[in-house]
Design an enzyme around this catalytic site. Sequence first.
Site, short mmCIF file in Angstrom:
data_model
loop_
_atom_site.label_atom_id
_atom_site.label_comp_id
_atom_site.label_asym_id
_atom_site.label_seq_id
_atom_site.Cartn_x
_atom_site.Cartn_y
_atom_site.Cartn_z
N THR A 408 0.86 -0.94 -0.46
CA THR A 408 -0.07 0.40 0.05
C THR A 408 0.61 1.42 -0.34
OG1 THR A 408 -1.95 1.30 1.32
CG2 THR A 408 -0.40 -0.53 2.84
N HIS A 460 2.87 -11.49 14.15
CA HIS A 460 4.11 -12.04 15.08
C HIS A 460 3.81 -13.78 15.47
CE1 HIS A 460 7.48 -11.66 17.25
NE2 HIS A 460 7.20 -10.75 18.41
#
Length: 489
Positions: A408, A460
């Site tokens: 993006t 994560h």
Amino acid sequence: MTTEIKVPVLPESVADATVATWHVQVGDKVSRDQVLVDIETDKVVLEVPATADGVITEISQAEGATVLGEQVIAVLAEGEAAADSAPAEAPVAEAANGTVIDIVVPVLPESVADATVASWHVAEGDSVERDQNLVDIETDKVVLEVVAQESGIIGKIIHGEGDTVLGNQKIGELSAGATPTVASAPAASKYEAISADELASPSVRRLMAEKGLTAADVQGSGKGGRISKEDVEAALNKPKAAPAPAPVAAPVQDLGERSQKRVPMTRLRKTIATRLLEAKNSTAMLTTFNEVNMKPIMDLRAQYKDLFEKTHDTRLGFMSFYVKAVTEALKRYPAVNASIDGDDIVYHNFFDISIAVSTPRGLVTPVLRDADQLGMAGIENGIRDLAVKGRDGKLAMADMQGGNFTITNGGVFGSLLSTPILNLPQAAILGMHKIQDRPMAVNGKVEILPMMYLALSYDHRLIDGKESVGFLVTIKELLEDPTRLLLDI
């Protein structure tokens, strides 16, 4: 022979009900006693079964609609009727000046349950040409255009803007080959003869009856004068001796009064909101940052952009460098190109890159397929095609599905730094930003360099800190020495 599918008789203590779930759609063949739809009341869910074998030819009340006991909500053609046969009440052969053709919702993809009538570009009585766009149908991801099959006159619009519809559902009629007649009612008066039953939903009609109001007492604010509960409340709160609504040009007496406008979310906006919340709440998302000196790429572009455009008939932008760098980094860090599916990790051995594109309807992420097999010109052409489709509302479901990693670029809007949010089920997203001249220390001296911040948001649960930092550093190194992209080193 046709059979009406009705809401069951409701208990005395239950005023109305809601269409909860349709298990069939228009065109489906059904068997006797097969459950067609669930009707939800305040206390229980009622199942409505088929009374005979046949084909569903019409669904008039979609999921979420408020209905009354014994109200007709669909039509079943008994026997082995063709799935595409028209409802019994709709003439199929001839109208006054031509053949009547049903205007129907396109077939929806398997993952899309229903759609919304977004915008009618024509009105009843309008002349249309073959292949002219009549109406836009909005799904969770794309807008589908319904075009005229033949030239003619719009005869009837059954479902207006905002209505929820199903695949293959009839939403209007076109009189093919018909021509306007002098006797046709002018557009301004086409709603004058509409009854209160057509102008208001069952719950609104019931509220009007309780308050002693008729359709003439209420000013409908919806399309074609449709009456909402808010319109009924406004009519009740209006002083008895109050004059008709003041013209727009009348001065506002209360200068301290403020106004606001309430509009429903589009399907795309609701989908974006749901997915963003899901990404935030269901992942362990972190963001790591770095910065890159864009001078080498800017110098390379300045040197070769004219020759590149002449050779490949496309401009040399920054996005091709970003995609090339990301693809190479994904090869080196397979976990970033993976996704979580339940308790499994799915490693993708292909490189489909989602490119965030801003459209008038909102941000979408169409997919650039097999980026590792494309040259710089192929990447530029692919991104340009996706951007044009997004701008013109031409993106198809196939353009939106899949994608292993998202890029993006908020820099085109002036963003200096951001923390992009994951595009599920992907495990990471790269945010590019504004290129800005900044003083940097180079070999003990201060130089003004065009710098850009990079931001990598990642899950994560799947990607460790070492991998995320290494991935981002790889992108930085490749962008600061673009020759390595061409030499694949």
